[in-house]
Scaffold this motif. Structure first.
Motif, short mmCIF file in Angstrom:
data_model
loop_
_atom_site.label_atom_id
_atom_site.label_comp_id
_atom_site.label_asym_id
_atom_site.label_seq_id
_atom_site.Cartn_x
_atom_site.Cartn_y
_atom_site.Cartn_z
N GLN A 135 0.83 -1.20 0.00
CA GLN A 135 0.00 0.00 0.00
C GLN A 135 0.87 1.26 0.00
OE1 GLN A 135 -2.53 0.22 3.34
NE2 GLN A 135 -3.83 1.83 2.51
N ARG A 136 0.58 2.20 -0.95
CA ARG A 136 1.32 3.47 -1.00
C ARG A 136 0.82 4.42 0.07
NH1 ARG A 136 1.38 5.74 -6.95
NH2 ARG A 136 -0.86 5.57 -6.66
N THR A 137 1.71 5.25 0.56
CA THR A 137 1.40 6.21 1.62
C THR A 137 1.90 7.59 1.23
OG1 THR A 137 3.46 5.72 2.79
CG2 THR A 137 1.50 4.44 3.41
N LEU A 138 1.42 8.61 2.00
CA LEU A 138 1.89 9.99 1.86
C LEU A 138 2.77 10.35 3.03
CD1 LEU A 138 -1.34 11.88 0.69
CD2 LEU A 138 0.59 11.21 -0.72
N ARG A 139 3.88 10.99 2.72
CA ARG A 139 4.76 11.50 3.78
C ARG A 139 4.58 13.00 3.82
NH1 ARG A 139 9.87 10.18 6.37
NH2 ARG A 139 10.82 12.13 7.05
N GLY B 13 -9.69 10.44 7.08
CA GLY B 13 -9.59 9.04 6.68
C GLY B 13 -8.18 8.49 6.67
N PHE B 14 -7.23 9.22 7.30
CA PHE B 14 -5.84 8.75 7.34
C PHE B 14 -5.53 8.19 8.72
CE2 PHE B 14 -5.72 12.10 4.05
CZ PHE B 14 -5.22 11.36 3.00
N ASP B 15 -4.45 7.42 8.74
CA ASP B 15 -3.92 6.89 10.00
C ASP B 15 -2.50 7.43 10.14
OD1 ASP B 15 -3.35 5.54 12.27
OD2 ASP B 15 -3.06 3.58 11.30
N PRO B 16 -2.34 8.62 10.78
CA PRO B 16 -1.01 9.27 10.84
C PRO B 16 -0.07 8.47 11.75
CG PRO B 16 -2.81 10.81 11.32
CD PRO B 16 -3.39 9.45 11.38
N VAL B 17 1.13 8.23 11.22
CA VAL B 17 2.20 7.56 11.97
C VAL B 17 3.36 8.54 12.08
CG1 VAL B 17 3.77 5.62 12.09
CG2 VAL B 17 1.46 5.31 11.16
N GLY C 287 10.29 22.40 16.27
CA GLY C 287 8.94 22.54 15.76
C GLY C 287 8.71 21.85 14.44
N VAL C 288 9.72 21.12 13.89
CA VAL C 288 9.54 20.40 12.64
C VAL C 288 9.01 19.00 12.96
CG1 VAL C 288 10.70 19.54 10.57
CG2 VAL C 288 11.41 21.71 11.60
N PHE C 289 8.07 18.54 12.12
CA PHE C 289 7.49 17.21 12.34
C PHE C 289 7.26 16.54 11.00
CE2 PHE C 289 4.03 20.22 12.00
CZ PHE C 289 3.18 19.63 11.07
N SER C 290 7.16 15.20 11.05
CA SER C 290 6.88 14.39 9.87
C SER C 290 5.91 13.28 10.25
CB SER C 290 8.17 13.78 9.30
OG SER C 290 9.05 14.79 8.86
N TYR C 291 5.00 13.05 9.32
CA TYR C 291 4.01 11.98 9.53
C TYR C 291 3.88 11.15 8.26
CZ TYR C 291 2.34 13.64 14.03
OH TYR C 291 2.27 14.00 15.34
N LEU C 292 3.69 9.86 8.46
CA LEU C 292 3.39 8.94 7.37
C LEU C 292 1.88 8.69 7.40
CD1 LEU C 292 4.79 7.25 5.15
CD2 LEU C 292 4.73 5.33 6.74
N LEU C 293 1.21 9.06 6.28
CA LEU C 293 -0.25 8.98 6.24
C LEU C 293 -0.66 7.72 5.48
CD1 LEU C 293 -1.17 12.70 5.46
CD2 LEU C 293 -0.80 11.59 7.67
N LYS C 294 -1.30 6.82 6.21
CA LYS C 294 -1.84 5.61 5.60
C LYS C 294 -3.37 5.72 5.60
CE LYS C 294 0.04 2.88 8.57
NZ LYS C 294 0.41 1.63 9.27
#
Length: 461
Positions: free
Chosen positions: A393-397, A424-428, A443-450
């Motif tokens: 499954q592809r995700t958005l970063r 509808g995403f599951d942020p990781v 204050g910088v952050f990153s999330y992987l959106l599934k």
């Protein structure tokens, strides 16, 4: 079983038929089953009060009778009834001279068919109950038996002859003795009800009072008790003389319990008596079993008919099933079309970059600053759902930064994450530098959106 009635009187034997009576001086020859109602000439019937065990009644009675001079030689003691009275008991008995007993017993057992010997005293006891009395007139002898709650009265008297005058005197004297016995009783009960039974008296001529009724009237007057007659019937002898007798009533009250025959003789009689009833019962059972068998046969035929009908329906259904199976064959190229549909479904379930970017923009909503959004296709990991035919499954970063001048201080990232979940995403969370599982400073952050799979329930926290 039809049984003849024989009565043994003093020096005479009476053999009753349907409407006739044979009078002989010797024992008759029997051709069928019979009741012998024995008076036992020379016997003594009475009631005696004893103490101790009833098992010793015979010896005690014989001793008492010898002491009183009522018997001289050997005798047979017949116990009709032992009745408990206070600390002791009363015994109703008949003492029969041994020679007479042996002769009568041997004659009865030697008959070609059943011959049950019933002492008259024993029959009298069976025919009445407490508060009743019975008088049996047999030839020259009159016997009285009365039963009260606490007493048994047994009296007998012998007339000089069967002449009316002698019998009248004897009946009056016997009634006076019974009246004295009743007067000495300590019971305040109602007067006894007596029955009168004459076994053999001359039939009355028209206009005359029957002898049995005349004697019963004398007994009633002297005792003060009410006396009723048992049913009487008229018989004729070989010489044409007519006699009246209550033998039918006596026979109706006779029972094998009153007979003094050995147990095997009584058991054989009962078995033969019950044979017609057993045969009738067997016939009824046979008829019932036959009806039940016929019913089962009809039920089996009905079940077989229904089974054949069901088998025919099953065969028809199987034929239709084979026909439908031929009609439902898959067309050529169906497998390729199915693979295309599954691949298209997998592409539809993957992340759409355009719609994902729009969802991220809405989630940011001037709360945080989005630095970069890119599509990633990570390698398969345990626990991550993989759609059939779609591959990993592809995700958005999403990389972003907190703007201190926007939103609620300290709640910008939490609000952003909550909005992403509503989209509808599951942020990781990821490390902006290394891609790990911690958040970097500044204050910088990153999330992987599934995307959450359709129809898959969210995990319970």
């Amino acid at each position: 079983m039809s049984m003849q009635s024989i009565v043994q009187l003093h020096g005479r034997w009476l053999a009753f038929g349907h409407d006739t009576v044979a009078v002989t001086d010797s024992r008759p020859r029997l051709e069928g089953p019979a009741w012998l109602f024995a008076e036992f000439e020379g016997g003594v019937s009475s009631v005696i009060s004893l103490e101790g065990s009833p098992a010793h009644a015979v010896a005690l009675i014989e001793k008492r009778l010898r002491a009183d001079g009522m018997i001289d030689g050997e005798g047979k003691i017949l116990i009709h009834k032992n009745r408990s009275m206070g600390a002791g008991y009363q015994s109703l008995f008949t003492a029969v001279p041994l020679e007479l007993w042996q002769q009568t017993y041997a004659w009865a057992e030697a008959q070609p068919d059943h011959c049950l010997v019933v002492p008259l005293t024993s029959l009298m006891w069976s025919a009445i109950k407490s508060g009743e009395g019975l008088v049996i007139h047999a030839g020259r002898q009159l016997c009285v038996l009365a039963v009260r709650k606490h007493d048994i009265i047994c009296r007998s008297s012998m007339a000089y002859s069967e002449d009316v005058t002698d019998l009248t005197m004897t009946a009056g004297a016997l009634a006076q003795q019974v009246a004295d016995d009743l007067a000495r009783g300590d019971e305040d009960a109602e007067p006894l009800q007596f029955q009168w039974c004459s076994l053999f008296v001359p039939a009355a001529e028209p206009g005359q009072v029957p002898m049995n009724e005349a004697l019963a009237e004398i007994f009633s007057v002297n005792t003060g008790a009410r006396v009723t007659q048992v049913p009487m019937r008229t018989f004729s002898d070989a010489e044409g003389r007519r006699w009246s007798s209550g033998i039918d009533w006596v026979r109706a009250h006779a029972s094998t319990r009153d007979a003094v025959n050995p147990l095997p003789s009584r058991a054989a009689y009962l078995a033969e008596w019950a044979l017609p009833l057993a045969s009738a019962a067997s016939l009824l059972i046979t008829i019932a079993l036959g009806a039940l068998g016929a019913r089962w046969t009809l039920s089996a035929n009905d079940a077989e008919t229904r089974s054949e009908a069901i088998s025919a329906e099953i065969a028809a259904l199987e034929s239709q099933t084979l026909q439908l199976a031929g009609d439902a064959a898959l067309p050529a190229g169906f497998d390729n079309a199915l693979q295309f549909v599954e691949k298209a479904k997998g592409l539809a379930d993957r992340v759409n970059p355009v719609s994902g970017l729009e969802a991220v923009r809405r989630a940011a909503s001037d709360e945080v600053r989005i630095l970069r959004v890119r599509v990633e296709q990570p390698p398969s990991q345990p626990g991550m759902p993989v759609l059939p035919g779609a591959g990993p499954q592809r995700t958005l970063r999403v990389d972003g930064m907190v703007d201190a001048g926007r939103g609620t201080p300290g709640m910008q990232v939490a609000t952003f994450v909550e909005r992403l979940r509503r989209e509808g995403f599951d942020p990781v969370p990821l490390d902006p530098q290394s891609g790990g599982g911690t958040r970097a400073g500044g204050g910088v952050f990153s999330y992987l959106l599934k995307t959450v799979a359709t129809g898959t329930p969210e995990p319970t926290p």
